[in-house]
Design a protein around this motif. Sequence first.
Motif, mmCIF file in Angstrom:
data_model
loop_
_atom_site.group_PDB
_atom_site.id
_atom_site.type_symbol
_atom_site.label_atom_id
_atom_site.label_comp_id
_atom_site.label_asym_id
_atom_site.label_seq_id
_atom_site.Cartn_x
_atom_site.Cartn_y
_atom_site.Cartn_z
ATOM 1 N N LEU A 75 55.246 50.044 42.510
ATOM 2 C CA LEU A 75 54.284 51.045 42.980
ATOM 3 C C LEU A 75 53.083 51.118 42.039
ATOM 4 N N ALA A 76 53.397 51.180 40.735
ATOM 5 C CA ALA A 76 52.328 51.282 39.733
ATOM 6 C C ALA A 76 51.404 50.073 39.824
ATOM 7 N N VAL A 77 52.044 48.900 39.972
ATOM 8 C CA VAL A 77 51.250 47.673 40.075
ATOM 9 C C VAL A 77 50.374 47.711 41.323
ATOM 10 N N ALA A 78 50.992 48.129 42.434
ATOM 11 C CA ALA A 78 50.236 48.202 43.688
ATOM 12 C C ALA A 78 49.043 49.132 43.535
ATOM 13 N N ALA A 79 49.274 50.282 42.842
ATOM 14 C CA ALA A 79 48.189 51.241 42.631
ATOM 15 C C ALA A 79 47.081 50.602 41.795
ATOM 16 N N ALA A 80 47.503 49.897 40.718
ATOM 17 C CA ALA A 80 46.517 49.247 39.840
ATOM 18 C C ALA A 80 45.692 48.238 40.626
ATOM 19 N N LEU A 81 46.405 47.469 41.476
ATOM 20 C CA LEU A 81 45.706 46.429 42.240
ATOM 21 C C LEU A 81 44.775 47.037 43.281
ATOM 22 N N ALA A 82 45.166 48.221 43.763
ATOM 23 C CA ALA A 82 44.306 48.884 44.746
ATOM 24 C C ALA A 82 43.012 49.339 44.089
ATOM 25 N N VAL A 83 43.114 49.777 42.824
ATOM 26 C CA VAL A 83 41.918 50.223 42.108
ATOM 27 C C VAL A 83 41.055 49.023 41.709
ATOM 28 N N ARG A 84 41.723 47.978 41.275
ATOM 29 C CA ARG A 84 40.978 46.773 40.849
ATOM 30 C C ARG A 84 41.371 45.573 41.706
ATOM 31 N N PRO A 85 40.829 45.474 42.915
ATOM 32 C CA PRO A 85 41.219 44.377 43.818
ATOM 33 C C PRO A 85 40.948 43.007 43.203
ATOM 34 N N ALA A 86 39.996 42.924 42.302
ATOM 35 C CA ALA A 86 39.637 41.628 41.711
ATOM 36 C C ALA A 86 40.818 41.019 40.968
ATOM 37 N N TRP A 87 41.754 41.905 40.436
ATOM 38 C CA TRP A 87 42.908 41.415 39.677
ATOM 39 C C TRP A 87 43.810 40.502 40.501
ATOM 40 N N ILE A 88 43.813 40.728 41.835
ATOM 41 C CA ILE A 88 44.719 39.941 42.670
ATOM 42 C C ILE A 88 44.415 38.455 42.509
#
Lengths: 379, 247
Positions: free
Chosen positions: B22-35
């Motif tokens: 969940l935390a990772v998903a949240a982080a990725l949602a904030v910073r889509p570039a990380w994907i």
Amino acid sequence: MISFQAVSKLYGDTAAVRDVSFEVPTGELCVLLGPSGCGKTTLMRMVNRLVPKTSGRILVDGEDVDALDPVALRRRIGYVIQQIGLFPNMTVEENIRVVPDLLGWSAARGRQRARELMDLLALDPGLLARYPAELSGGQQQRVGVARALAADPPILLMDEPFGAVDPVNRAAIQEEFLALQKRLRKTVIFVSHDIDEALLLGSRIAVMRAGELVQCDTPDALLARPADAFVSSFVGEDRVLRHLRLLTVADVLVAEPAADAAASLRPDAPVREAAALMEQAGRTDLVVVSSDGRAAGRLRLESVREGAEGTVRDHMEALGPAVSPEDDLRHAASSMLAGGLDAVPCIDRNGRLAGYVTPRGIAGALKRRAGRRMPLAAE
Amino acid sequence: MRAAALNGRLAGPALLAGLIGLAVAAALAVRPAWIGELATYGPDLRALTAGHLLLVGISAGLAIATGLPLGILLSRPGAARLAEPVMQVLNVGATVPTLAVLALSMSVLGIGLLPALLTLWLATLLPIVRNTYAGLRGVPAPLLDAADGMGMTAAGRLRRVELPNAAPVIFAGLRTAVTVNIGAAPLASLIGAGGFGDLIFAGIQLYDPVMMLAGALATAALALATDGFLAALQRASTPRGLRLRGA
Ligand SMILES: Nc1ncnc2c1ncn2[C@@H]1O[C@H](COP(=O)(O)OP(=O)(O)O)[C@@H](O)[C@H]1O
Ligand SMILES: [Mg+2]
């Protein structure tokens, strides 16, 4: 035969079993009876060496159990405990086949035997594939007995095997087991603290108190002649009533009035003679017997007292409450009280009058038993 | 001792992994570039996987191979005197942080795979021994009495009665142990034993959150997959008659 010779078991300084000697003859069911903590379980578990003895000897069919390998010994002695102890990870069939498997029976023979046992214990063979958790308490108890009988051991040790079942089912299982034991004639040591269970199942009863054997006798002898106040209080103040269940009508029949007077109780006899006979014998109720000896009906003193005329047949009524010679005395006493009779007639299988059960006859039989010292083997 | 036997049903590790996810998903949602950036760590992860699996596989395998027999031995009547003190020692040992154990074994064995394996083995051993011991001791006494009374040998009783009936508790211990092992394995990187920890600790030092995330995600995924596998194994190894009891 199982023979206990001066067997004792000490835990520290306290004796759980003290100097117990007695024998259980082959084919008999001996109940170890006594209050909780008196050493019944300990004594029983010394037979298959689950509990090591402190001193004394136990012989099974003449062999000292200490001279035998305990594992081999246990495989030839059936074992049933109150908590049943069915293995929940095994099916009913696997549970029943534990000892046959240990003894190296073939799978086919084991399977066949499991089916036989289901039959013997009135269990649905469909249950063989089920797990213990899927069975009712009564079914589990029966499977426990089936498992103990699996390799057809000559000896069974049973520690309060029906104690965990509800009273209604318990009575049924006890009756079934009694019938089974009559057929199989195993040599059984059966631990119980229930006097009624002991009287029902035991061919002899060993009463224990605080680790000691107080009395070992037949149920009849135990009730008639309790060895001391402890046994007497343990078998109950109402032991006479319990005893009635062990005695049959045939034990106490009296031929009153005397047989030669019976002629006046034929259907074609004048009723006045019959009435005189009843007055003389002090009976309010008698059976009318036809010339072939069969009971034809009954005559009540009430209905013939006031100058009745004609023959007995004119005043005879249908036969009232009656018992047969095999009935137990509790049943007979119950019929007598329920019918408000001073004697209850006993009619045999051929419809003939065999005699009467009277309160005096019962008391006399009980007194005779209390006075007589019967050898154990006589039963 | 029964309370210590962890119940494998409420899969704590799975919950933890879910939270991380969940935390990772949240982080990725904030910073889509990380994907996109995460994807570039694919080759690194592939290279590290073998080392990590080796670390986990060997230490967990050793812990199972030693912990099960130890638990069984301690549960034997002959070891009754020994059992409680040994369990005490193991319990105390478990409260020492893995990092401290790592430091200790490094001071004795130096750096590299060996001290890392020793540390992970120790961390994994306890839940296995404890649950094996507790599971076997918890087998109801009437079952043992019946088994003895019917003439089972000690070995036969263990195999046919005790182990099957203790299986659920023993497996719960295995699941806990393996999850603890996988969670602690990245620490091994600190003493040069490799694994996904390399990415995590390099990421921390370089202040590169994506690199760190890549290592953490791989660790969490492995924990989840392994736990799922063990859960299936647990179901398969629990005797049907015990599952019916449904407790
Ligand atoms: N393993 C044991 N250690 C110490 N005392 C025991 C042990 N087993 C039984 N006893 C004692 O021996 C006595 C007899 O026990 P037991 O044979 O179980 O009685 P019962 O079956 O008649 O209820 C009791 O006082 C019990 O406390
Ligand atoms: Mg008992």
